[in-house]
Design a protein around this motif. Structure first.
Motif, PDB file in Angstrom:
ATOM      1  N   GLN A   1      19.896  73.501 -35.850  1.00 27.77           N
ATOM      2  CA  GLN A   1      20.214  74.846 -36.310  1.00 27.77           C
ATOM      3  C   GLN A   1      21.719  74.985 -36.593  1.00 27.77           C
ATOM      4  O   GLN A   1      22.128  75.565 -37.608  1.00 27.77           O
ATOM      5  CB  GLN A   1      19.786  75.873 -35.262  1.00 27.77           C
ATOM      6  CG  GLN A   1      19.955  77.322 -35.681  1.00 27.77           C
ATOM      7  CD  GLN A   1      19.040  77.701 -36.825  1.00 27.77           C
ATOM      8  OE1 GLN A   1      17.926  77.156 -36.943  1.00 27.77           O
ATOM      9  NE2 GLN A   1      19.487  78.598 -37.674  1.00 27.77           N
TER      10      GLN A   1
ATOM     11  N   ALA B   1      22.697  73.263 -39.825  1.00 28.60           N
ATOM     12  CA  ALA B   1      22.265  74.033 -40.996  1.00 28.60           C
ATOM     13  C   ALA B   1      23.203  75.205 -41.260  1.00 28.60           C
ATOM     14  O   ALA B   1      23.464  75.571 -42.417  1.00 28.60           O
ATOM     15  CB  ALA B   1      20.841  74.529 -40.796  1.00 28.60           C
ATOM     16  N   GLU B   2      23.713  75.799 -40.195  1.00 30.37           N
ATOM     17  CA  GLU B   2      24.573  76.979 -40.335  1.00 30.37           C
ATOM     18  C   GLU B   2      26.011  76.635 -40.688  1.00 30.37           C
ATOM     19  O   GLU B   2      26.703  77.413 -41.355  1.00 30.37           O
ATOM     20  CB  GLU B   2      24.542  77.791 -39.039  1.00 30.37           C
ATOM     21  CG  GLU B   2      23.183  78.421 -38.742  1.00 30.37           C
ATOM     22  CD  GLU B   2      23.131  79.068 -37.371  1.00 30.37           C
ATOM     23  OE1 GLU B   2      24.096  78.863 -36.582  1.00 30.37           O
ATOM     24  OE2 GLU B   2      22.149  79.776 -37.086  1.00 30.37           O
TER      25      GLU B   2
ATOM     26  N   THR C   1      20.366  63.309 -42.616  1.00 30.17           N
ATOM     27  CA  THR C   1      20.026  64.677 -43.008  1.00 30.17           C
ATOM     28  C   THR C   1      18.601  64.960 -42.568  1.00 30.17           C
ATOM     29  O   THR C   1      17.658  64.356 -43.104  1.00 30.17           O
ATOM     30  CB  THR C   1      20.137  64.868 -44.524  1.00 30.17           C
ATOM     31  OG1 THR C   1      21.456  64.524 -44.951  1.00 30.17           O
ATOM     32  CG2 THR C   1      19.843  66.319 -44.903  1.00 30.17           C
TER      33      THR C   1
ATOM     34  N   HIS D   1      14.981  66.941 -42.046  1.00 32.26           N
ATOM     35  CA  HIS D   1      14.116  67.809 -42.842  1.00 32.26           C
ATOM     36  C   HIS D   1      12.980  68.314 -41.964  1.00 32.26           C
ATOM     37  O   HIS D   1      12.530  67.619 -41.058  1.00 32.26           O
ATOM     38  CB  HIS D   1      13.525  67.057 -44.037  1.00 32.26           C
ATOM     39  CG  HIS D   1      14.531  66.290 -44.830  1.00 32.26           C
ATOM     40  ND1 HIS D   1      15.377  66.881 -45.736  1.00 32.26           N
ATOM     41  CD2 HIS D   1      14.844  64.965 -44.822  1.00 32.26           C
ATOM     42  CE1 HIS D   1      16.165  65.960 -46.278  1.00 32.26           C
ATOM     43  NE2 HIS D   1      15.862  64.785 -45.742  1.00 32.26           N
TER      44      HIS D   1
END
Length: 304
Positions: free
Chosen positions: A275, A278-279, A292, A294
């Protein structure tokens, strides 16, 4: 990819026969054995009493009346361990345990049109007789294609069905692209927690079958939302890291790489780090490679 097949030498067939075979396995494995028939396969786990991973396998019931048995496909190198553990719990159950690696082979059919070539629907676990053995839609995920338990001379029927011979590596690429774990390549015996490996979303666990080995702690993990890590499919940019390589985020350990091939891998990652990446745009590192993560389409959630 066009439809093809491969023989999985890393999986072998063992049989649980005898009148108590279903009741015996029902109290040991994570899925509902009573639903397994010659027409329906299932995927299941054998866990420790503490709910940690030991073995995974698909299950199908033999359709030959003179050979009533449940057929399982544990990892070839670990099938003796599974049989040993099953014998420990046999007690007075009327069952027989048999290694059938010399009689049956495990194969997979995958790619566009593979299920249709075998006369199978895209319904997890759907099964039918094939070439003296059985073919069934993968009970974990139809996108993986079909699994087959075949006598040695039955493999030729896959060519006759219009399936091209492929390498196991081709199937592995598909598995990794979908984010599906494979036995001890991705789960560590006596350490891995099924829900961290998304086994609930892969139809490995029945939540209403009653007690089995490790059931109490598996249920507690689910209902108390105790999961802090999960397996993620990851794209690898750079030199492929070996299994077991630590994954870091912003210099701090965030997880571990599991199996991988050709720029794709699985990694166990902390949900809060996924998380945060992603932020913030931070990048996961494993050795000299960048990873990366997914979300797999079949389990699109990072929530515990």
């Amino acid at each position: 990819m066009s439809a093809g097949y491969a023989v999985l030498d890393q999986r072998s067939v063992v049989a649980v026969a005898g009148e108590d075979r279903k009741a015996f396995l029902q109290g040991l494995v994570s899925n509902d054995v009573l639903r397994v028939t010659p027409d329906h396969a299932a995927y299941a786990l054998f866990l420790t009493p503490q709910g940690k991973f030991l073995h995974d396998f698909t299950m199908i019931e033999s359709g030959v009346e003179s050979d009533a048995a449940l057929l399982l496909d544990p990892e070839t190198d670990r099938r003796a361990d599974l049989l040993r553990r099953l014998k420990m719990y046999r007690l007075r159950s009327k069952i027989m345990l048999e290694d059938r690696a010399d009689r049956l082979r495990v194969a997979v059919a995958f790619g566009e049109g593979a299920l249709g070539a075998l006369g199978l629907p895209a319904e997890p676990g759907s099964a039918r007789p094939f070439a003296g053995g059985v073919a069934f839609t993968d009970p974990r995920l139809p996108g993986l294609g079909a699994r087959l338990f075949l006598p040695a001379d039955g493999v030729a029927a896959l060519d006759a069905a219009g399936l091209a011979r492929r390498e196991v590596a081709d199937y592995d690429r598909l598995r990794l692209s979908l984010g599906v774990p494979d036995g001890t390549r991705d789960l560590i015996p006596e350490k891995s927690i099924p829900l961290e490996s998304r086994m609930d979303a892969l139809n490995a666990i029945s939540w209403d079958k009653g007690c089995y080995m490790g059931q109490e702690l598996t249920a507690r993990t689910k209902y108390r939302a105790l999961i802090k890590k999960k397996l993620f499919p990851v794209t690898v940019d750079g030199t492929a890291p070996e299994a077991g390589t630590a994954v870091t985020l912003d210099g701090k350990e965030a997880g571990e790489v599991r199996s991988g091939h050709d720029g794709a891998a699985l990694a166990l990652l902390r949900l809060e780090d996924v998380q945060r990446a992603a932020e913030t745009g931070l990048t996961f590192q494993a050795g000299s490679a960048m990873l990366t993560p997914h979300e797999p389409e079949w389990d699109p959630t990072t929530k515990g």
